[in-house]
Scaffold this motif. Structure first.
Motif, short mmCIF file in Angstrom:
data_model
loop_
_atom_site.label_atom_id
_atom_site.label_comp_id
_atom_site.label_asym_id
_atom_site.label_seq_id
_atom_site.Cartn_x
_atom_site.Cartn_y
_atom_site.Cartn_z
N ASN A 105 2.24 4.06 7.55
CA ASN A 105 1.70 4.58 6.31
C ASN A 105 1.08 5.96 6.54
O ASN A 105 1.29 6.88 5.75
CB ASN A 105 0.66 3.62 5.73
N ASP B 277 4.00 8.66 7.57
CA ASP B 277 4.86 9.18 6.51
C ASP B 277 4.13 10.22 5.66
O ASP B 277 4.71 11.22 5.25
CB ASP B 277 5.47 8.06 5.66
N ASN C 90 4.37 5.85 -2.72
CA ASN C 90 3.38 5.60 -1.67
C ASN C 90 2.30 4.63 -2.14
O ASN C 90 2.02 3.64 -1.47
CB ASN C 90 2.74 6.93 -1.24
N SER D 30 3.88 1.04 -3.10
CA SER D 30 4.33 0.27 -1.92
C SER D 30 3.16 -0.16 -1.05
O SER D 30 3.19 -1.23 -0.45
CB SER D 30 5.36 1.06 -1.10
N ASP D 31 2.11 0.65 -0.99
CA ASP D 31 0.91 0.27 -0.24
C ASP D 31 0.29 -1.00 -0.81
O ASP D 31 -0.01 -1.95 -0.08
CB ASP D 31 -0.14 1.38 -0.26
N SER E 34 2.76 -4.11 -0.34
CA SER E 34 2.86 -4.60 1.04
C SER E 34 1.53 -5.20 1.52
O SER E 34 1.53 -6.24 2.18
CB SER E 34 3.31 -3.49 1.98
N ASP E 35 0.42 -4.56 1.18
CA ASP E 35 -0.88 -5.10 1.58
C ASP E 35 -1.08 -6.50 1.02
O ASP E 35 -1.48 -7.43 1.73
CB ASP E 35 -2.03 -4.21 1.10
#
Length: 143
Positions: free
Chosen positions: A4, A7, A25, A28-29, A32-33
């Motif tokens: 993370n 990128d 960004n 997706s953070d 996924s978290d």
């Protein structure tokens, strides 16, 4: 966490930032978290309501950070329970769940420690939300 950060650094370094990339960004953070957080539901020792509360608070804390530009402030990363803090403590929690049964037969202690940590994280997330809102308002007023 490393990917993370990498990128984002690469996008800045090579001038590859875009508005669409900012959406990707942030979204997706959060996705996924929360997928990682919710995988902890597999452990019976954790309280489902406490874990879900912590996940909800984590989503709100990220949302409050992202909302700051709407009022003219910069994206907020204030703590005390920011993304990297959550990653550390949930990694610690996972290790505790894995290692503790090897060193003790008393599951009750693990139950109290693990759920106490989730409760503490939720309280610290509430403080994080407050800090992000408060600091965003301070920055937007002073500009």
């Amino acid at each position: 966490m490393a990917f993370n950060a990498i990128d984002g650094m690469l996008a800045k370094e090579f001038n590859q930032q875009s508005q669409l990339g900012a959406y990707y960004n942030e979204l997706s953070d959060v996705i996924s978290d929360n997928a990682l957080y919710l995988s902890l539901l597999a452990f019976a020792v954790l309280s489902t309501p406490l874990l879900l509360l912590m996940v909800f608070m984590a989503i709100l804390s990220e949302y409050t950070g992202v909302m700051a530009p709407l009022i003219g402030a910069e994206r907020r990363y204030d703590g005390p329970m920011g993304k990297s803090d959550r990653a550390f403590w949930l990694s610690f929690l996972s290790l505790m769940i894995w290692v503790f049964p090897w060193i003790s037969k008393q599951q009750q202690i693990l139950l109290y420690l693990a759920n106490g940590l989730l409760g503490l994280m939720s309280v610290l997330l509430l403080l994080t939300i407050y800090n992000r809102i408060h600091n965003s308002l301070d920055r937007s007023v002073s500009q």
